[in-house]
Design a protein around this motif. Structure first.
Motif: not given
Ligand code: EPZ
Length: 418
Positions: A39-40, A68-74, A222-226
């Motif tokens: 998820v981004v 920065g202001e983007t967080v990538r979670l897995h 559920l799947g991932g998303a941005e």
């Protein structure tokens, strides 16, 4: 502990950009637990509460990467479905992992949040809703343990009072439940709508977010998303009031004016000129005579409780008597005494505060008590004669990213002292 030193009296002029909403980012980060796919999230404000929940998610099993202001979670798997007291006591919103954990892995052990500065803040409605969805709940040693080994099943959940994170927690629990869930008397806040938008991108089936009845049809997975979270309406509202209280000319950009309707209406009734140059901008021009206007906090779309303290600071400079009634929390007038130490004339009687004005504020040493009370002390200090020192500004850092930099850029004499 950091302090702010503020020399009052400068009218603010210029543009202030709005960050992403802390209260939309917190549930969005928790929602990443619902899927094994990445998820981004964009426009995540770098404030203290966000760093707290990021630490919690890592302990639970998420791999997070902040850019920065983007967080990538897995979160390929849940390693430890727990929210320990050490974290929950610093941030009550940690209870937002409760619903996702029970939905994703069938169990959760979350510390009960203690009280907090603004009042007792139980999560009984979160627990009630999970029980309605079939979870078995056990409370012991300050923790609640929720179990649903066979998964959750859809149900009708009737909230007897409106709860924002309760609605968000249950929405996240319901998206993977078997069958349909109906949340009645649900919160209508924009942050609830934003969470529903993210969950829908992940494959959830949700109708009615933003109304008081939300229907969720459970899905297998559920799947991932941005997703980019909405702007922070409370930060934007705080800066609008800063422009008004200093009789300045402040343009707040990158906001969503439709989320600030109640505040804009109150400011206009009080004699502040508010215009909307475009769909993402609001501009306030102070300077005229400020009139006292009564205000009662209400759930969205009413006047936000999170802007009550800031509004009270403004009313200390208005002509007349303003009666402010706080209906959401039972102890959210701590800022009144601190403003009174700066010369404000405020009388607190139970759920109402009577503000008589205008009263010249003078700089003083004051102490921040909670996030929004601290913001109101900054606003008072901006208009006070002389120097104000605000202690314990870590409260402010929980929900405002570099507030001193943003205010200094439009002319405030404010500096942080380590
Ligand atoms: C959210 O808190 C916000 N936090 C708060 O913002 C905000 O003040 C509040 O909503 C009201 O708008 C986040 O979104 C992270 P509630 P929440 O559940 O969800 C009672 C800030 O400054 N209640 O809507 O915790 C509760 O005690 C923070 O950013 C129960 O009795 O608030 C309160 O009196 C502060 N039982 C009322 O309902 C429950 O199970 C509303 O609380 C839940 C709540």
């Amino acid at each position: 502990m950091d302090k702010f030193v503020i020399a009052g009296g400068a009218a603010l002029h210029g543009e202030i950009p709005t960050n992403g909403s802390k209260n939309a980012a917190l549930p969005a980060l928790a929602a990443a637990l619902l899927t094994a796919e990445p998820v981004v999230l964009h426009r995540i404000p770098r404030v203290r509460d966000i760093r707290t929940i990021e630490r919690l998610l890592v302990d639970i099993g998420s791999r997070t990467e902040v850019d920065g202001e983007t967080v990538r979670l897995h979160t390929p798997e849940i390693v430890c479905p727990e929210a320990p007291y050490e974290l929950v006591k610093t941030m009550r919103a940690s209870s937002l992992v409760l619903g996702p954990l029970v939905a994703r892995c069938g169990r959760a052990r979350v510390s009960l949040p203690g009280g907090c500065a603004i009042g007792a803040r139980p999560i009984n409605l979160h627990i009630f809703g999970l029980e309605q969805l079939g979870a078995r709940i056990n409370q012991a040693h300050g923790y609640i343990e929720a179990e649903a080994p066979q998964g959750l099943r859809g149900a009708v959940v009737q909230f007897d009072r409106i709860t924002v994170t309760g609605t968000e927690d249950l929405m996240m629990a319901a998206v993977l439940a078997k069958g349909e869930t109906v949340l009645r008397n649900a919160a209508r806040e924009p942050e609830v709508v934003d969470l529903a938008a993210l969950l829908t991108k992940m494959g959830a089936r949700i109708e009615g977010a933003g109304s008081s009845t939300i229907r969720i049809e459970g899905v297998e997975r559920l799947g991932g998303a941005e997703h980019t979270v909405i702007p922070d309406r409370i930060e934007a509202g705080t800066f609008l009031i800063a422009g008004a209280i200093t009789a300045g000319d402040v343009t707040v950009t990158d906001c969503l004016p439709e989320h600030l309707g109640a505040l804009v209406s109150k400011l206009q009734q009080a004699g502040v000129e508010v215009t909307q140059p475009d769909a993402a901008t609001l501009r306030v021009r102070g300077g005229g005579r400020l009139r006292s206007v009564d205000m009662t906090t209400e759930e969205y779309p009413g006047f936000a409780t999170d802007l009550q303290a800031q509004y009270m600071a403004l009313m200390t400079q208005a002509e007349g008597i303003a009666i402010i009634i706080e209906t959401i929390f039972d102890n959210r007038f701590m800022h009144a005494q601190e403003l009174a130490r700066m010369g404000a004339n405020i009388r607190v009687e139970g759920r109402q505060a009577i503000v008589a004005g205008p009263h010249v504020l003078t700089g003083a040493g004051v102490i921040a008590s909670d996030l929004r009370a601290s913001a109101s002390l900054v606003l008072g200090a901006l208009v006070a004669k002389g120097e104000t020192v605000i202690d314990r500004v870590y409260h402010i850092d929980r929900g405002y990213e570099k507030i001193e930099t943003k205010l200094a850029r439009v002319g405030a004499h404010i500096r942080r002292v380590e």
